[in-house]
Structures are given as C-alpha cells and as structure tokens.
Design a protein around this motif. Structure first.
Motif, PDB file in Angstrom:
ATOM      1  N   MET A   1      -7.612  44.293 -15.146  1.00 28.85           N
ATOM      2  CA  MET A   1      -7.306  43.475 -16.206  1.00 28.85           C
ATOM      3  C   MET A   1      -8.179  42.177 -16.023  1.00 28.85           C
ATOM      4  SD  MET A   1      -3.771  41.608 -16.449  1.00 28.85           S
ATOM      5  CE  MET A   1      -2.544  43.292 -16.728  1.00 28.85           C
ATOM      6  N   SER A   2      -8.660  42.134 -17.154  1.00 28.92           N
ATOM      7  CA  SER A   2      -9.869  40.945 -17.266  1.00 28.92           C
ATOM      8  C   SER A   2      -9.344  39.588 -16.804  1.00 28.92           C
ATOM      9  CB  SER A   2     -10.467  40.735 -18.610  1.00 28.92           C
ATOM     10  OG  SER A   2      -9.385  40.575 -19.533  1.00 28.92           O
ATOM     11  N   ALA A   3      -9.969  38.291 -16.631  1.00 25.13           N
ATOM     12  CA  ALA A   3      -9.653  37.142 -16.210  1.00 25.13           C
ATOM     13  C   ALA A   3      -9.003  36.469 -17.711  1.00 25.13           C
ATOM     14  CB  ALA A   3     -10.615  36.325 -15.633  1.00 25.13           C
ATOM     15  N   VAL A   4      -8.071  35.639 -17.379  1.00 24.94           N
ATOM     16  CA  VAL A   4      -7.597  34.735 -18.530  1.00 24.94           C
ATOM     17  C   VAL A   4      -7.785  33.326 -18.188  1.00 24.94           C
ATOM     18  CG1 VAL A   4      -5.419  36.384 -18.962  1.00 24.94           C
ATOM     19  CG2 VAL A   4      -5.218  34.483 -17.507  1.00 24.94           C
ATOM     20  N   ALA A   5      -7.792  32.688 -19.306  1.00 30.00           N
ATOM     21  CA  ALA A   5      -8.026  31.050 -19.405  1.00 30.00           C
ATOM     22  C   ALA A   5      -7.015  30.390 -19.338  1.00 30.00           C
ATOM     23  CB  ALA A   5      -9.136  30.772 -20.627  1.00 30.00           C
ATOM     24  N   VAL A   6      -6.819  30.152 -17.746  1.00 24.04           N
ATOM     25  CA  VAL A   6      -5.353  29.574 -17.245  1.00 24.04           C
ATOM     26  C   VAL A   6      -5.514  28.123 -17.875  1.00 24.04           C
ATOM     27  CG1 VAL A   6      -4.891  31.185 -15.619  1.00 24.04           C
ATOM     28  CG2 VAL A   6      -6.373  29.086 -15.003  1.00 24.04           C
ATOM     29  N   HIS A   7      -4.253  27.532 -18.011  1.00 22.47           N
ATOM     30  CA  HIS A   7      -4.020  26.008 -18.240  1.00 22.47           C
ATOM     31  C   HIS A   7      -4.267  25.336 -16.947  1.00 22.47           C
ATOM     32  CE1 HIS A   7      -2.366  22.354 -19.617  1.00 22.47           C
ATOM     33  NE2 HIS A   7      -1.543  22.410 -18.619  1.00 22.47           N
ATOM     34  N   HIS A   8      -5.272  24.060 -17.155  1.00 21.64           N
ATOM     35  CA  HIS A   8      -5.333  23.570 -15.862  1.00 21.64           C
ATOM     36  C   HIS A   8      -5.630  21.964 -16.075  1.00 21.64           C
ATOM     37  CE1 HIS A   8      -9.310  23.625 -17.815  1.00 21.64           C
ATOM     38  NE2 HIS A   8      -9.759  22.647 -17.048  1.00 21.64           N
ATOM     39  N   ARG A   9      -5.431  21.226 -15.015  1.00 19.25           N
ATOM     40  CA  ARG A   9      -5.736  19.756 -15.105  1.00 19.25           C
ATOM     41  C   ARG A   9      -6.469  19.564 -13.903  1.00 19.25           C
ATOM     42  NH1 ARG A   9      -1.161  14.910 -16.250  1.00 19.25           N
ATOM     43  NH2 ARG A   9      -2.606  13.474 -15.499  1.00 19.25           N
ATOM     44  N   VAL A  10      -7.318  18.479 -14.051  1.00 15.83           N
ATOM     45  CA  VAL A  10      -8.237  17.884 -12.980  1.00 15.83           C
ATOM     46  C   VAL A  10      -7.932  16.501 -12.829  1.00 15.83           C
ATOM     47  CG1 VAL A  10     -10.488  17.854 -12.287  1.00 15.83           C
ATOM     48  CG2 VAL A  10      -9.778  19.615 -13.714  1.00 15.83           C
ATOM     49  N   ASP A  11      -7.610  15.953 -11.593  1.00 16.85           N
ATOM     50  CA  ASP A  11      -7.311  14.519 -11.437  1.00 16.85           C
ATOM     51  C   ASP A  11      -8.592  14.276 -10.083  1.00 16.85           C
ATOM     52  OD1 ASP A  11      -4.749  13.918 -12.927  1.00 16.85           O
ATOM     53  OD2 ASP A  11      -4.564  15.749 -11.938  1.00 16.85           O
ATOM     54  N   GLY A  12      -8.848  12.812 -10.178  1.00 15.85           N
ATOM     55  CA  GLY A  12      -9.745  12.482  -9.183  1.00 15.85           C
ATOM     56  C   GLY A  12     -11.248  12.391  -9.519  1.00 15.85           C
ATOM     57  N   PRO A  13     -12.197  11.715  -8.616  1.00 10.24           N
ATOM     58  CA  PRO A  13     -13.423  11.556  -9.079  1.00 10.24           C
ATOM     59  C   PRO A  13     -14.055  12.753  -9.556  1.00 10.24           C
ATOM     60  CG  PRO A  13     -12.688  10.281  -7.395  1.00 10.24           C
ATOM     61  CD  PRO A  13     -11.861  11.322  -7.218  1.00 10.24           C
ATOM     62  N   ALA A  14     -14.957  12.587 -10.580  1.00  8.87           N
ATOM     63  CA  ALA A  14     -15.858  14.010 -10.971  1.00  8.87           C
ATOM     64  C   ALA A  14     -16.919  14.223  -9.811  1.00  8.87           C
ATOM     65  CB  ALA A  14     -16.436  13.721 -12.253  1.00  8.87           C
ATOM     66  N   GLU A  15     -17.198  13.426  -9.107  1.00  9.43           N
ATOM     67  CA  GLU A  15     -18.338  13.735  -7.990  1.00  9.43           C
ATOM     68  C   GLU A  15     -17.960  13.919  -6.728  1.00  9.43           C
ATOM     69  OE1 GLU A  15     -17.243   9.371  -7.935  1.00  9.43           O
ATOM     70  OE2 GLU A  15     -17.645  10.856  -9.240  1.00  9.43           O
ATOM     71  N   ALA A  16     -16.449  13.915  -6.624  1.00  9.18           N
ATOM     72  CA  ALA A  16     -15.828  14.064  -5.069  1.00  9.18           C
ATOM     73  C   ALA A  16     -15.956  15.504  -4.983  1.00  9.18           C
ATOM     74  CB  ALA A  16     -14.489  13.606  -5.234  1.00  9.18           C
ATOM     75  N   PRO A  17     -15.614  16.007  -3.699  1.00  6.76           N
ATOM     76  CA  PRO A  17     -15.390  17.420  -3.530  1.00  6.76           C
ATOM     77  C   PRO A  17     -14.241  18.032  -3.949  1.00  6.76           C
ATOM     78  CG  PRO A  17     -15.761  16.222  -1.379  1.00  6.76           C
ATOM     79  CD  PRO A  17     -15.313  15.178  -2.438  1.00  6.76           C
ATOM     80  N   ALA A  18     -14.248  19.268  -4.408  1.00  6.53           N
ATOM     81  CA  ALA A  18     -13.339  20.034  -5.440  1.00  6.53           C
ATOM     82  C   ALA A  18     -12.355  20.647  -4.364  1.00  6.53           C
ATOM     83  CB  ALA A  18     -13.837  21.313  -6.329  1.00  6.53           C
ATOM     84  N   LEU A  19     -10.910  20.276  -4.864  1.00  9.19           N
ATOM     85  CA  LEU A  19      -9.896  20.920  -4.211  1.00  9.19           C
ATOM     86  C   LEU A  19      -9.150  21.829  -5.018  1.00  9.19           C
ATOM     87  CD1 LEU A  19      -7.868  21.420  -1.859  1.00  9.19           C
ATOM     88  CD2 LEU A  19      -6.954  19.023  -2.088  1.00  9.19           C
ATOM     89  N   LEU A  20      -8.734  23.085  -4.988  1.00 16.83           N
ATOM     90  CA  LEU A  20      -8.149  24.030  -5.723  1.00 16.83           C
ATOM     91  C   LEU A  20      -6.758  24.087  -5.367  1.00 16.83           C
ATOM     92  CD1 LEU A  20      -8.370  25.777  -8.366  1.00 16.83           C
ATOM     93  CD2 LEU A  20      -9.095  27.588  -6.754  1.00 16.83           C
ATOM     94  N   MET A  21      -5.917  23.682  -6.187  1.00 14.86           N
ATOM     95  CA  MET A  21      -4.598  23.915  -5.434  1.00 14.86           C
ATOM     96  C   MET A  21      -3.713  25.078  -6.333  1.00 14.86           C
ATOM     97  SD  MET A  21      -3.698  20.035  -4.660  1.00 14.86           S
ATOM     98  CE  MET A  21      -2.681  20.388  -3.146  1.00 14.86           C
ATOM     99  N   ILE A  22      -2.857  25.959  -5.758  1.00 14.78           N
ATOM    100  CA  ILE A  22      -2.557  27.185  -6.253  1.00 14.78           C
ATOM    101  C   ILE A  22      -0.969  27.272  -6.111  1.00 14.78           C
ATOM    102  CG2 ILE A  22      -2.925  29.495  -6.688  1.00 14.78           C
ATOM    103  CD1 ILE A  22      -5.629  29.544  -5.302  1.00 14.78           C
ATOM    104  N   ASN A  23      -0.517  27.549  -7.071  1.00 18.78           N
ATOM    105  CA  ASN A  23       1.250  27.274  -7.220  1.00 18.78           C
ATOM    106  C   ASN A  23       1.827  28.537  -6.582  1.00 18.78           C
ATOM    107  OD1 ASN A  23       0.376  25.245  -8.627  1.00 18.78           O
ATOM    108  ND2 ASN A  23       1.046  26.153 -10.624  1.00 18.78           N
ATOM    109  N   SER A  24       3.028  28.255  -6.190  1.00 13.50           N
ATOM    110  CA  SER A  24       4.091  29.332  -5.960  1.00 13.50           C
ATOM    111  C   SER A  24       4.348  30.087  -7.356  1.00 13.50           C
ATOM    112  CB  SER A  24       5.201  28.576  -5.270  1.00 13.50           C
ATOM    113  OG  SER A  24       6.539  29.534  -5.131  1.00 13.50           O
ATOM    114  N   LEU A  25       4.941  31.386  -6.796  1.00 18.93           N
ATOM    115  CA  LEU A  25       5.849  32.397  -7.885  1.00 18.93           C
ATOM    116  C   LEU A  25       6.919  31.225  -8.721  1.00 18.93           C
ATOM    117  CD1 LEU A  25       6.279  34.965  -9.368  1.00 18.93           C
ATOM    118  CD2 LEU A  25       7.846  35.385  -7.266  1.00 18.93           C
ATOM    119  N   GLY A  26       6.971  31.153  -9.805  1.00 13.83           N
ATOM    120  CA  GLY A  26       7.920  30.450 -10.446  1.00 13.83           C
ATOM    121  C   GLY A  26       7.561  29.147 -10.602  1.00 13.83           C
ATOM    122  N   ALA A  27       6.666  28.659 -10.384  1.00 17.38           N
ATOM    123  CA  ALA A  27       6.147  26.947 -10.421  1.00 17.38           C
ATOM    124  C   ALA A  27       5.106  26.944 -11.422  1.00 17.38           C
ATOM    125  CB  ALA A  27       5.701  26.905  -8.911  1.00 17.38           C
TER     126      ALA A  27
END
Length: 255
Positions: A1-27
């Motif tokens: 199955m091909s990738a989908v464009a998931v809804h996302h939100r970014v908070d914090g300074p653009a130049e800061a190290p990136a931290l990807l946070m991935i949710n639980s089932l049902g969240a």
C-alpha cells in the motif's frame, strides 16, 4: 500500500532538532499535549494522525506496520527532515521500532513508551477489529480507556477520562480496524538487534496492555537500550504521569 499524506502539526522552533511523536491506536495527535510545554522550547515537535485516525485519510482494508512506517517517512520527506528523534507509544512505539530497524539513517534517538515487539494473540486483534467494523469504535472506547489510565487516576480526573474516551470513539471504524490488523500480524523481535539508535524504553508499572515485561524484552534485545518503569501509570503513561515522562524524554535526548 502506498504512503498517504497524514494530517500533522509542527510546534517549536524551525531550526531546532526534530522530534517525531507517534500516537497509540485509537488516538489522535492531541494525546501528546501534556508533552508540549516541556518540549517545544527546545525541539521542533512533529505530531501527526496515523492513517485511519483523526483527520488523516482512511484507506480501506488491512494496514501493515510497514504502511504506517512509510507514512511517517513520507511526512518527514514533505517537511524536509532528514533525521529526527522518534518517540512512539503503543502502536506508535511499534512504528518507531520499524523505522529504527528499516530506516536507521532517519532516526537519531529512539524513545519507546508502553509498547511491545509482539502483542498477541492474533485472534484478539481480529476479534476487536470485527467488533469495531460491526458496532463502531465507540463499542470498545470504554474498555480501551480503562487500560489507558489507572482506576485511581480515572476516578480523580473524570473529565480527562471522558475526553480520552471520546477521542477513541471518534476514530473512524475502518481506520481503527485496519490498524488492528497491523498489530495482529506484527512480530518485530527479529528487527530489534538491528536497531542502532540510542534507545530508551519506558513502561508503566500498572499497564495491563503492555506490561513492563514487554518493555524489558525490548530493552534486552536492542543493543545498549535501557528500561525505565514509571510508577502509578497504566498504558497512557505519557498522559497520566506527564511530569515523569517529560523528564525521561529530556534526559534521553540530552544524553
């Protein structure tokens, strides 16, 4: 199955190290709100709704863990992020382990909350998916949130319990059922020794869904990983014990 464009939100300074946070089932991505005050001053925090959840597309059929992982990689690509710290809880932790094993060049440090490399029996996930397809996600929301929070916390914070239950019930039934299939078919144990990212595994002492021994098994198999057990926490330890969770996240990322 091909990738989908998931809804996302970014908070914090653009130049800061990136931290990807991935949710639980049902969240949806709001499950990480207790972490934002501690993290957004120092990290570019990227949250998203997994496929079939929240405001993301809901592809039909069964999902595989690789589908969820490719969605995360596609999101990083769209945001121009070559490498990120990755933090996931439950199904999000499973996705994070897949990323660390299959795209190690994209993962800096790995934080795994209340998760498992093998979460059977498969029949249980098939039955839950069938229930949701037949009766909607609301049919399981009460039982799920009872595993997310300890009874003491739920009794002391009824509005939060209701909010989390409503979040689960709002998850599209085809998406929830599709993600159940990913857990049903998952066995990450062969992948764990291949993970090279510095790894912290966090378990809730009172988690009935992924008890501490599941976290201990991951920590024992991932080279150099360490385990922390958070007292008075069930499955959604990042919410119930946000202060302890935030301290562990910051310590791991500063190490």
């Amino acid at each position: 199955m091909s990738a989908v464009a998931v809804h996302h939100r970014v908070d914090g300074p653009a130049e800061a190290p990136a931290l990807l946070m991935i949710n639980s089932l049902g969240a949806d991505l709001s499950m990480w709100e207790p972490q934002l005050p501690a993290l957004t001053g120092r990290f570019r925090v990227i949250r998203y709704d997994a496929r079939g959840h929240g405001r993301s597309p809901v592809p039909p059929g069964r999902y595989a863990l690789a589908d969820l992982g490719r969605d995360a990689l596609a999101l990083l690509d769209r945001l121009g992020v070559g490498r990120a710290h990755v933090c996931g809880l439950s199904l999000g932790g499973m996705t994070a382990m897949w990323l660390a094993a299959h795209a190690p060049e994209r993962v800096d440090r790995l934080l795994l909350f209340c998760t498992s490399a093998l979460l059977g029996p498969p029949s249980g996930w098939a039955e839950r998916a069938a229930t949701v397809r037949a009766a909607g996600t609301g049919a399981v929301a009460g039982a799920v949130v009872d595993r997310w929070l300890t009874p003491a916390y739920a009794a002391a914070h009824p509005a939060e319990r209701d909010r989390l239950r409503e979040m689960i019930a709002a998850t599209p039934a085809p998406g929830y059922a599709g993600a159940c299939a990913a857990i049903e078919e998952m066995d990450l144990r062969p992948d764990l020794p291949r993970i090279v990212a510095p790894t912290l595994v966090v378990a809730g002492a009172d988690d009935p869904a992924t008890p501490p021994e599941h976290g201990a098994a991951i920590a024992a198999a991932v080279p150099g990983a360490r385990l922390e057990v958070v007292p008075a926490a069930a499955h959604l330890a990042s919410w119930e014990q946000a202060g302890a969770a935030n301290r562990l996240i910051l310590e791991a990322l500063d190490g």
